[in-house]
Scaffold this active site. Sequence first.
Site, mmCIF file in Angstrom:
data_model
loop_
_atom_site.group_PDB
_atom_site.id
_atom_site.type_symbol
_atom_site.label_atom_id
_atom_site.label_comp_id
_atom_site.label_asym_id
_atom_site.label_seq_id
_atom_site.Cartn_x
_atom_site.Cartn_y
_atom_site.Cartn_z
ATOM 1 N N TYR A 55 0.872 -1.199 -0.006
ATOM 2 C CA TYR A 55 0.005 -0.062 -0.081
ATOM 3 C C TYR A 55 0.897 1.448 -0.076
ATOM 4 C CZ TYR A 55 -3.709 3.185 1.276
ATOM 5 O OH TYR A 55 -4.510 4.272 1.086
ATOM 6 N N HIS A 111 1.129 4.197 -3.303
ATOM 7 C CA HIS A 111 0.848 5.667 -2.760
ATOM 8 C C HIS A 111 2.340 6.536 -3.028
ATOM 9 C CE1 HIS A 111 -2.964 4.047 -1.714
ATOM 10 N NE2 HIS A 111 -3.467 5.240 -1.986
#
Length: 113
Positions: free
Chosen positions: A18, A22
């Site tokens: 994750y 990002h």
Amino acid sequence: MRRVCFQLQVKPDRIDEYRRRHAAVWPEMLRALKRSGWHDYSLFLRPDGLLIGYFLCESLEAAQAAMEDEEVNARWQAEMGEFFVALDGARPDTGFVELEEVFHLEDQLDALE
């Protein structure tokens, strides 16, 4: 502008991925968010996967509706959905828990004057 703060929970085994995703969000997604009225958007991640998001918009409903019209959003949400727990079939951009704002320094200072 309305301040929106929300919470999601990233699956513990997906936290590193994750973060990587990002660190370099797709440019077309970044541009879509800007066009759709998401301003000053930040995500904060605790080591246990608690994710807090914050952004400014004229209207949460309008900002979400504008993203519905962005083709890239469907692709991004489909990929991001697998990172979260307890969405109950919702997409991350609509399945988050909105947090109630209980204090804002500038609002209270402005009220003093």
